[in-house]
Design an enzyme around this catalytic site. Structure first.
Site, mmCIF file in Angstrom:
data_model
loop_
_atom_site.group_PDB
_atom_site.id
_atom_site.type_symbol
_atom_site.label_atom_id
_atom_site.label_comp_id
_atom_site.label_asym_id
_atom_site.label_seq_id
_atom_site.Cartn_x
_atom_site.Cartn_y
_atom_site.Cartn_z
ATOM 1 N N CYS A 159 10.566 3.168 -25.020
ATOM 2 C CA CYS A 159 11.447 4.216 -24.488
ATOM 3 C C CYS A 159 11.148 5.532 -25.209
ATOM 4 O O CYS A 159 10.868 6.538 -24.582
ATOM 5 C CB CYS A 159 12.904 3.812 -24.651
ATOM 6 S SG CYS A 159 13.365 2.371 -23.667
ATOM 7 N N ARG A 179 10.807 8.673 -22.677
ATOM 8 C CA ARG A 179 10.610 8.518 -21.227
ATOM 9 C C ARG A 179 11.905 8.116 -20.536
ATOM 10 O O ARG A 179 12.159 8.458 -19.382
ATOM 11 C CB ARG A 179 9.523 7.477 -20.925
ATOM 12 C CG ARG A 179 9.913 6.059 -21.284
ATOM 13 C CD ARG A 179 9.022 4.993 -20.657
ATOM 14 N NE ARG A 179 9.473 3.673 -21.056
ATOM 15 C CZ ARG A 179 10.396 2.976 -20.419
ATOM 16 N NH1 ARG A 179 10.971 3.466 -19.340
ATOM 17 N NH2 ARG A 179 10.768 1.787 -20.856
ATOM 18 N N ASN A 190 18.664 6.506 -31.619
ATOM 19 C CA ASN A 190 17.398 7.234 -31.644
ATOM 20 C C ASN A 190 17.504 8.549 -32.406
ATOM 21 O O ASN A 190 16.637 8.885 -33.222
ATOM 22 C CB ASN A 190 16.899 7.522 -30.227
ATOM 23 C CG ASN A 190 16.621 6.292 -29.415
ATOM 24 O OD1 ASN A 190 16.749 6.313 -28.193
ATOM 25 N ND2 ASN A 190 16.253 5.194 -30.060
#
Length: 277
Positions: A159, A179, A190
């Site tokens: 990802c 993405r 993240n």
């Protein structure tokens, strides 16, 4: 009041109010009961942090040690073998773990893959630090987790699939390419993780912290996450905490979970949400 909470609230509201449904498509992701996990998405979203404070949500509890464990597994251990996670009671990759005890050739495997360089056989992480120290003006400080030859052998396509590092006026800036971003569950991990990684790389390479930018191609909220998120963003944010990183660590591969302390992390309760697989 935490700046990330404000950025996050604006992003969630934008997706819920203006996002595009994918209910007209056959989606890959499903809920545990087997029904399709539909999303609302915003295409191409950028969020940016000046790094004057730690970007971690306070409107809910973020499992920050789990996030750092995953980061260490990827970037320090550089393996897709889940034994490190199991030893530290981290369960976030259980749904994607194969019978061989790995997640295939994903993430840490790509970071640890040997690459020949003039200074000898190395890997993407060691090469990044070497180039930052020896060729800081370069615009080629890129780590890629998207290897087209190995995608079919990954349990999950990356990802967060690449990052680029830039040195300007002795400050280390980080741009993270995503993405696909599950804004409810994935993004809070993240953002905090890559801030921590930026602190680690800056420390061992001797740079000051610059900006942290996320370029998100598909920023989405799952249908069953909308109500919990609406409840979450109505909460009043607290002041951002501080992150202590052991200043004695000068070799990147020596970092362990004991080298990090999140100080004065005041937060609201956890918001329960299903994971789409």
């Amino acid at each position: 009041m935490s700046k990330y909470d404000i950025i996050y609230k604006d992003l969630v509201e934008d997706i819920i109010e203006n996002g595009i449904w994918d209910k007209d498509q056959l989606v890959r992701t499903k809920w545990a009961d087997g029904s399709p996990a539909y999303t609302k998405s915003i295409i191409s979203k950028q969020i940016k942090f000046d790094n004057h404070e730690v970007p971690i949500l306070t409107t809910k509890r973020v499992a920050w040690k789990t996030a750092i464990h995953e980061l260490l597994w990827f970037y320090v251990k550089r393996t897709s073998d889940v034994s490190y996670l199991q030893e530290n009671n981290v369960k976030i990759w259980e749904e994607w773990t194969r019978t061989d005890g790995t997640i295939g050739k994903a993430y840490g495997y790509q970071l640890g893959k040997p690459i020949p360089k003039p200074q000898g056989v190395t890997n993407q992480v060691d090469n990044l630090i070497y180039e930052l120290n020896n060729n800081p003006a370069s615009r080629r400080h890129v780590i890629s987790l998207w290897n087209i030859d190995d995608l079919h052998e990954m349990s999950l396509y990356p990802c967060v699939w690449h990052n680029q590092w830039l040195v300007k006026e002795s400050k280390l800036h980080l741009i993270v390419g995503v993405r696909s971003n599950d804004v409810a569950l994935g993004q809070p991990f993240n953002v905090f993780q890559y801030y921590v990684l930026q602190r680690m790389i800056a420390q061992v390479s001797g740079y000051e912290m610059g900006t942290l930018t996320f370029n998100i191609n598909d920023a989405h909220v799952y249908e069953r996450h909308i109500e919990p998120l609406q409840e979450q963003i109505r909460r009043e944010p607290y002041k951002a905490p501080e992150l202590w990183v052991n200043p004695e660590i000068k070799n990147f591969d020596e970092f362990t979970i004991d080298d990090f302390k999140l100080i004065n992390y005041k937060h609201h309760d956890k918001v329960p949400m299903e994971v789409a697989i």
